[in-house]
Design a protein around this motif. Structure first.
Motif, PDB file in Angstrom:
ATOM      1  N   UNK A  60      -7.682  20.142   5.736  1.00 38.04           N
ATOM      2  CA  UNK A  60      -7.205  19.307   4.623  1.00 38.04           C
ATOM      3  C   UNK A  60      -6.260  18.202   5.088  1.00 38.04           C
ATOM      4  N   UNK A  61      -5.386  18.507   6.056  1.00 41.18           N
ATOM      5  CA  UNK A  61      -4.497  17.452   6.547  1.00 41.18           C
ATOM      6  C   UNK A  61      -5.306  16.375   7.256  1.00 41.18           C
ATOM      7  N   UNK A  62      -6.305  16.747   8.026  1.00 38.45           N
ATOM      8  CA  UNK A  62      -7.174  15.760   8.669  1.00 38.45           C
ATOM      9  C   UNK A  62      -7.832  14.871   7.620  1.00 38.45           C
ATOM     10  N   UNK A  66      -6.769  10.803   7.177  1.00 39.65           N
ATOM     11  CA  UNK A  66      -7.762   9.739   7.357  1.00 39.65           C
ATOM     12  C   UNK A  66      -7.636   8.715   6.228  1.00 39.65           C
ATOM     13  N   UNK A  67      -7.625   9.180   5.004  1.00 44.32           N
ATOM     14  CA  UNK A  67      -7.526   8.274   3.855  1.00 44.32           C
ATOM     15  C   UNK A  67      -6.163   7.631   3.723  1.00 44.32           C
ATOM     16  N   UNK A  68      -5.117   8.395   3.919  1.00 45.69           N
ATOM     17  CA  UNK A  68      -3.741   7.893   3.784  1.00 45.69           C
ATOM     18  C   UNK A  68      -3.466   6.781   4.791  1.00 45.69           C
ATOM     19  N   UNK A  69      -4.094   6.885   5.961  1.00 45.92           N
ATOM     20  CA  UNK A  69      -3.913   5.874   6.991  1.00 45.92           C
ATOM     21  C   UNK A  69      -4.821   4.659   6.801  1.00 45.92           C
ATOM     22  N   UNK A  77     -12.695  12.294  -1.901  1.00 48.19           N
ATOM     23  CA  UNK A  77     -14.111  12.518  -2.197  1.00 48.19           C
ATOM     24  C   UNK A  77     -14.368  13.990  -2.516  1.00 48.19           C
ATOM     25  N   UNK A  78     -13.633  14.882  -1.891  1.00 50.51           N
ATOM     26  CA  UNK A  78     -13.825  16.320  -2.103  1.00 50.51           C
ATOM     27  C   UNK A  78     -13.010  16.858  -3.283  1.00 50.51           C
TER      28      UNK A  78
END
Length: 143
Positions: A60-62, A66-69, A77-78
């Motif tokens: 979940x952190x990955x 990805x999106x936060x950066x 999306x999930x």
């Protein structure tokens, strides 16, 4: 050389995601972060707040980072909007008690992971400032 249109302190990439090096580098950062949490005695309160396994948290952190950066929006999306504070409340599945100690250990662990995975120093400084704001907002206990 900066021009009138480009400030001297402008980042060298369009997004932090590009600056860090994309999904592969975000994945390496997240993996090192959770490995350190498991290995380093300095992060015991943080580790204790994560339950018996870190597999779900790693994934979940990955997705979130990805999106936060500024990269792919895997998390939204999930699951839709992250609602970080709500999802980390003690009464929420996977949530926990987050105080100053947990905040500070999270920040130290992430900074160590960024150093060890070679995140550019200027990007690291920017991320540390943003991480502090978010981590402090996530606290759900006073001390």
């Amino acid at each position: 050389m900066p021009t009138e249109e480009t400030p001297a302190d402008a980042p060298p990439f369009e997004t932090p995601f590009a600056w860090i090096g994309g999904e592969e580098r975000v994945k390496a950062l997240v993996e090192r972060f959770y490995d350190l949490m498991d290995l380093e005695p300095a992060y015991t309160a943080l580790r204790a707040a994560h339950g018996s396994t870190l597999d779900n948290a790693r994934e979940r952190l990955f997705w979130f980072l990805c999106g936060w950066l500024g990269g792919p929006q895997h998390y939204t999306e999930r699951f839709g909007h992250p609602r970080l504070r709500q999802r980390h409340m003690p009464q929420h599945t996977g949530g926990g008690s987050i105080g100053i100690k947990e905040r500070d250990q999270w920040l130290a662990c992430m900074d160590q992971a960024m150093v060890e995975t070679g995140v550019d120093e200027a990007l690291r400084a920017r991320l540390n400032a943003s991480f502090f704001q978010t981590a402090d907002w996530m606290r759900n206990r006073g001390e």
